[in-house]
Design an enzyme around this catalytic site. Structure first.
Site, PDB file in Angstrom:
ATOM      1  N   ASP A 112       0.863  -1.238  -0.052  1.00  0.00           N
ATOM      2  CA  ASP A 112       0.007  -0.047  -0.259  1.00  0.00           C
ATOM      3  C   ASP A 112       0.751   1.242  -0.079  1.00  0.00           C
ATOM      4  OD1 ASP A 112      -2.311  -1.547   0.090  1.00  0.00           O
ATOM      5  OD2 ASP A 112      -2.437  -1.735   2.356  1.00  0.00           O
ATOM      6  N   LYS A 113       0.265   2.298  -0.220  1.00  0.00           N
ATOM      7  CA  LYS A 113       0.791   3.690  -0.477  1.00  0.00           C
ATOM      8  C   LYS A 113       1.824   4.087   0.702  1.00  0.00           C
ATOM      9  CE  LYS A 113      -0.043   8.442  -0.884  1.00  0.00           C
ATOM     10  NZ  LYS A 113      -1.070   9.724  -0.874  1.00  0.00           N
TER      11      LYS A 113
END
Length: 308
Positions: free
Chosen positions: A138-139
Site C-alpha cells: 500500500d501507498k
C-alpha cells in the site's frame, strides 16, 4: 508482430488452452494468453475459441503476439533505494507515501516512474502501467518489493507467490496490549459489501493466513512482526482489525487520530525468494524508516514517563 504455431500432443489432451500454451512457452503467462485469446490473437484450427476451450490431440494452434506497446508513462528521477539488482530481478525499498504503479489520472511520482528512470529492463507481462511489478504494498506502507526484469523472471516470481514460498515479514504497530506472544489468524478476506473500497473478513472471501509474534509492548500499543502465508489486499490491516488490534494510524481500518502518524504504521521488512535463474534462495532486510523509529521511541518515552 511475431507468429507461433503449435500442434497439440496426446499428453496435453483436455488442458485449458491458456494452460497448454503456458506449458509450451514458459515466458508467456496465462493471464497474457487470455488477453490474446479475447483479442482474437489465438486461433485453433483456423478458428477463434473461448478462454476455457479444452485442447484436443492434433489441434493446430496459431498465436500472433502483438508488438509491445510503447510506454506513455514518464521516467522520473525519484532516487529509489535499490537493495539488490542483477539481469533478472531487483529488490527495491519503497518509501512511505509512494504509490507502486500508475493509474488513470495518476501517472507520476510512482514506484514505476522511478524504476523506469533507474532500470534498463522491466518485464512486460503486467502491461504498460505495471512493468516489472509482480506484487505490491500500500501507498503508506514502506519496505521491500521484488521486481522482475524479464518475463521469465516474472513468471517464476508470481509462481512462488502462488505457491506461498516467498518469505514476507512485516513490522507493525497496533492498538491494544496483545497478551499472548504469538498467534495465527486464519480468516477469509473479501470485498466489504457496505464499502466496496474496503476489505473485510467474510465467509465468501479468499483464504488468508497471517502469523504474528510480539516484539515489544508499550502500554496500549504493541509492536509485532507479521509473516504472510497468503497475500490478500490489505491482509495485515484487515486481520489485525478482525482480532481487535487494528494498526496504529490506519485511516481505513483503525480508530481516527489516535497518534501523529500519516498512514498505517506498517513496514515490509524482509523479502525472500528463489532466484529465477540460479535457483538459490535470496533474502533481504530493510530497517524501519526513521519516522517509524521515532514513533517507537515516542511510545517508549510515554510508557517510561507513565511508570515514573
Amino acid at each position: 508482430m511475431e507468429d507461433f504455431t503449435y500442434t497439440i500432443s496426446e499428453a496435453q489432451k483436455g488442458e485449458r488452452i491458456d494452460k497448454a500454451l503456458a506449458m509450451l512457452e514458459a515466458d508467456w503467462s496465462r493471464s497474457q494468453i487470455q488477453i490474446w485469446l479475447k483479442d482474437g490473437g489465438v486461433l485453433v484450427n483456423g478458428e477463434t475459441v473461448k478462454t476455457n476451450y479444452k485442447v484436443r490431440p492434433d489441434d493446430v494452434i496459431h498465436v500472433t503476439v502483438p508488438d509491445a506497446e510503447p510506454l506513455d508513462i514518464e521516467a522520473e528521477d525519484l532516487n529509489l533505494e535499490i537493495v539488490y539488482e542483477d539481469a533478472d530481478v531487483l529488490v527495491v525499498n519503497k518509501p512511505r507515501g509512494m504509490v507502486v504503479h500508475p493509474a488513470p489520472g495518476h501517472t507520476s511520482g510512482t514506484l514505476v516512474n522511478g524504476l523506469m528512470h533507474q532500470v534498463t529492463d522491466l518485464s512486460g507481462i503486467n502491461g504498460i502501467m505495471r512493468p516489472g511489478i509482480v506484487h505490491r504494498i500500500d501507498k503508506d506502507t514502506s519496505g521491500l518489493l521484488m521486481v522482475a526484469k524479464n518475463d521469465k523472471a516474472h513468471v517464476s516470481l508470481v509462481d512462488q507467490l502462488v505457491k506461498k514460498t516467498v518469505t514476507r515479514k512485516y513490522i507493525a504497530l497496533v492498538h491494544g496490549h496483545i497478551p499472548h506472544d504469538k498467534g495465527t489468524i486464519d480468516a477469509p478476506i473479501g470485498r466489504d459489501a457496505r464499502d466496496r473500497q474496503s476489505m473485510t473478513v467474510v465467509d465468501s472471501g479468499k483464504h488468508a493466513v497471517t502469523h504474528f509474534r510480539v516484539l515489544e509492548r508499550f502500554g496500549n500499543f504493541t509492536l509485532i512482526e507479521c509473516r504472510l502465508e497468503t497475500g490478500r489486499t490489505h491482509q495485515i490491516r484487515v486481520h489485525m482489525k478482525y482480532i481487535g488490534y487494528p494498526l496504529a494510524g490506519d485511516p481505513k481500518y483503525g480508530p481516527k487520530k489516535t497518534i501523529e502518524f500519516d498512514g498505517q504504521a506498517l513496514h515490509a521488512a524482509v523479502i525472500g525468494f528463489i532466484h529465477p535463474r540460479t535457483e538459490e534462495y535470496m533474502e533481504y532486510e530493510a530497517p524501519l524508516p526513521q519516522v517509524f523509529t521515532d514513533l517507537i521511541e515516542e511510545m517508549k518515552d510515554t510508557v517510561d514517563s507513565t511508570e515514573k
